[in-house]
Design a protein around this motif. Structure first.
Motif, PDB file in Angstrom:
ATOM      1  N   ASN B  16       0.823  -1.208   0.000  1.00  0.00           N
ATOM      2  CA  ASN B  16       0.000   0.000   0.000  1.00  0.00           C
ATOM      3  C   ASN B  16       0.859   1.260   0.000  1.00  0.00           C
ATOM      4  N   GLN B  17       1.834   1.285   0.880  1.00  0.00           N
ATOM      5  CA  GLN B  17       2.706   2.457   0.935  1.00  0.00           C
ATOM      6  C   GLN B  17       3.557   2.578  -0.323  1.00  0.00           C
ATOM      7  N   VAL B  20       1.580   4.489  -2.760  1.00  0.00           N
ATOM      8  CA  VAL B  20       1.517   5.911  -2.427  1.00  0.00           C
ATOM      9  C   VAL B  20       2.814   6.625  -2.797  1.00  0.00           C
ATOM     10  N   PHE B  21       3.945   6.059  -2.350  1.00  0.00           N
ATOM     11  CA  PHE B  21       5.219   6.738  -2.581  1.00  0.00           C
ATOM     12  C   PHE B  21       5.622   6.726  -4.053  1.00  0.00           C
ATOM     13  N   MET B  23       3.688   6.657  -6.545  1.00  0.00           N
ATOM     14  CA  MET B  23       2.819   7.586  -7.268  1.00  0.00           C
ATOM     15  C   MET B  23       3.289   9.023  -7.062  1.00  0.00           C
ATOM     16  N   ASN B  24       3.645   9.352  -5.836  1.00  0.00           N
ATOM     17  CA  ASN B  24       3.976  10.749  -5.534  1.00  0.00           C
ATOM     18  C   ASN B  24       5.394  11.126  -5.937  1.00  0.00           C
ATOM     19  N   THR B  30      11.955   7.291  -4.761  1.00  0.00           N
ATOM     20  CA  THR B  30      11.518   6.751  -3.479  1.00  0.00           C
ATOM     21  C   THR B  30      12.532   5.752  -2.949  1.00  0.00           C
ATOM     22  N   TYR B  64      -1.649  -2.447  -7.299  1.00  0.00           N
ATOM     23  CA  TYR B  64      -2.318  -1.184  -7.625  1.00  0.00           C
ATOM     24  C   TYR B  64      -3.530  -1.397  -8.526  1.00  0.00           C
ATOM     25  N   ASN B 101      -8.570  14.456  -4.602  1.00  0.00           N
ATOM     26  CA  ASN B 101      -7.140  14.374  -4.304  1.00  0.00           C
ATOM     27  C   ASN B 101      -6.363  15.548  -4.874  1.00  0.00           C
ATOM     28  N   LYS B 104      -3.172  15.272  -7.330  1.00  0.00           N
ATOM     29  CA  LYS B 104      -1.798  14.974  -6.924  1.00  0.00           C
ATOM     30  C   LYS B 104      -1.227  13.836  -7.763  1.00  0.00           C
ATOM     31  N   GLY B 105      -1.746  12.633  -7.502  1.00  0.00           N
ATOM     32  CA  GLY B 105      -1.228  11.492  -8.260  1.00  0.00           C
ATOM     33  C   GLY B 105      -2.159  11.148  -9.397  1.00  0.00           C
TER      34      GLY B 105
END
Lengths: 198, 198
Positions: B16-17, B20-21, B23-24, B30, B64, B101, B104-105
């Motif tokens: 999950n993380q 997130v990372f 994507m950002n 990362t 994802y 959102n 952002k991503g």
DNA sequence: TTATAAAAAACGACCGGTCGTATTTTTAAA
DNA sequence: TTTAAAAATACGACCGGTCGTTTTTTATAA
């Protein structure tokens, strides 16, 4: 070679190699050292040319889009009585080159939009302006095609230019992982030979 | 919590993380440490879950795409008498979330295709299969829409599914740097309310 | 000699990955 | 069922190397 001339020469070399490496390995995946080695510029000298990697990235983006704008512009001028044909031939030319390059690199703008489009303000602005310039040129070509009766007039040139650019970007990404020119060919066919017509 | 349960829990947390990372900040942007800190897993334990960062990236990609597939699948099942409507509502739902959102991503697949699609074989394969699964589902929906008479039949469902996916990807990239949902909205309108209709 | 630019050296931070070891879980024998 | 051996997992320190950037030195030109 004159001093100032060499400085410009090195700067150009850095930008050219920046395009190559950023396309192949991405922004964060490319170290300054690789680029510097490729153009034989010492590491300590880099900051005589650019104030940071981020600003260098923004400059690379502008350096990258220039040839595409001038090429599309040339096509539009050469056959100004058939703007749609000019656009078709321009993209057909790009597809040939993509096939020659075995689909290695797609479009630097697309790659960097995904990688640093949301994190680097400087590069984001550079990407915005690069795409805006490209879009405006494409839009003017589509507008003339409308006047020439080859493109439907119930959609604005801006809307079609945006759609073409976005679909082209997406198709380039697909092309990279499918290792096939089918996506970009289909993009051009669907839009330029079908959707934009009528 | 049981030990085996904890292992699966940690693995899920890492994935999950990772989404997130990546994507950002992108893949190369990362570090594993960031992800590990976010789920309180020690550095040395990472390699009990995944054999390398690259394989982790490939797993993150699969992790994802799963929710997107199940969500689209649910929409198609819920309104099986109107496949086109289901697809429209599915994308409309995504657009709402993108706006929430603040753009952002975009899409992890699009970002990673550009960044590592050409350099990491493992991730390239994962991207291929993820997109293929997504495309097949979309294709089946479009095929049923054709049977229901809501979508033109002079193009194959596969061709339209590919075009929609590619345009969607390109529109997501544009959305990120324009900080506007206009590109994705236009993508859906142009294709689902116009090009695919007849 | 002085001002300016180029380049070398050095900086701390961080990278992905490995190490030995401690702990736990599983397996198999008794 | 109890016990011993073995396999798997947890863990943090640490590896060599590279990152982008800064500081210091050297070379050049005025």
């Amino acid at each position: 070679m004159s001093k100032l001339g060499k400085k410009e020469f090195n700067r150009e070399g850095l930008l050219n190699q920046g395009v190559v490496f950023f396309m192949n390995q991405g922004y964060h995946g490319t170290g300054l050292q690789e680029i510097l080695d490729a153009v034989n510029v010492p590491k300590g000298s880099f900051y005589n040319y650019f104030s940071s990697k981020e600003e260098f990235g923004a400059a690379v983006i502008q350096h990258y889009i220039e040839p595409f704008i001038s090429r599309l512009s040339t096509h539009l001028q050469q056959s100004d009585s058939d703007a749609l044909g000019a656009i078709r031939r321009y993209f057909a030319e790009l597809i040939v080159e993509l096939e020659e390059n075995k689909f290695k690199g797609g479009c630097l703008l697309g790659s960097l939009m995904g990688e640093i489009g949301s994190t680097s303000d400087i590069c984001q602005q550079s990407l915005q302006s690069a795409i805006a310039r490209y879009r405006d040129l494409l839009q003017s070509g589509l507008a003339r095609a409308q006047q020439q009766g080859t493109v439907r007039t119930d959609k604005t040139p801006e809307e079609m230019a945006d759609l073409l650019i976005n679909t082209w970007q997406g198709a380039l990404l697909r092309m990279q992982i499918e290792k096939s020119s089918a996506p970009v060919k289909q993009c051009c066919h669907d839009l330029l030979d079908d959707f934009f017509i009528r």
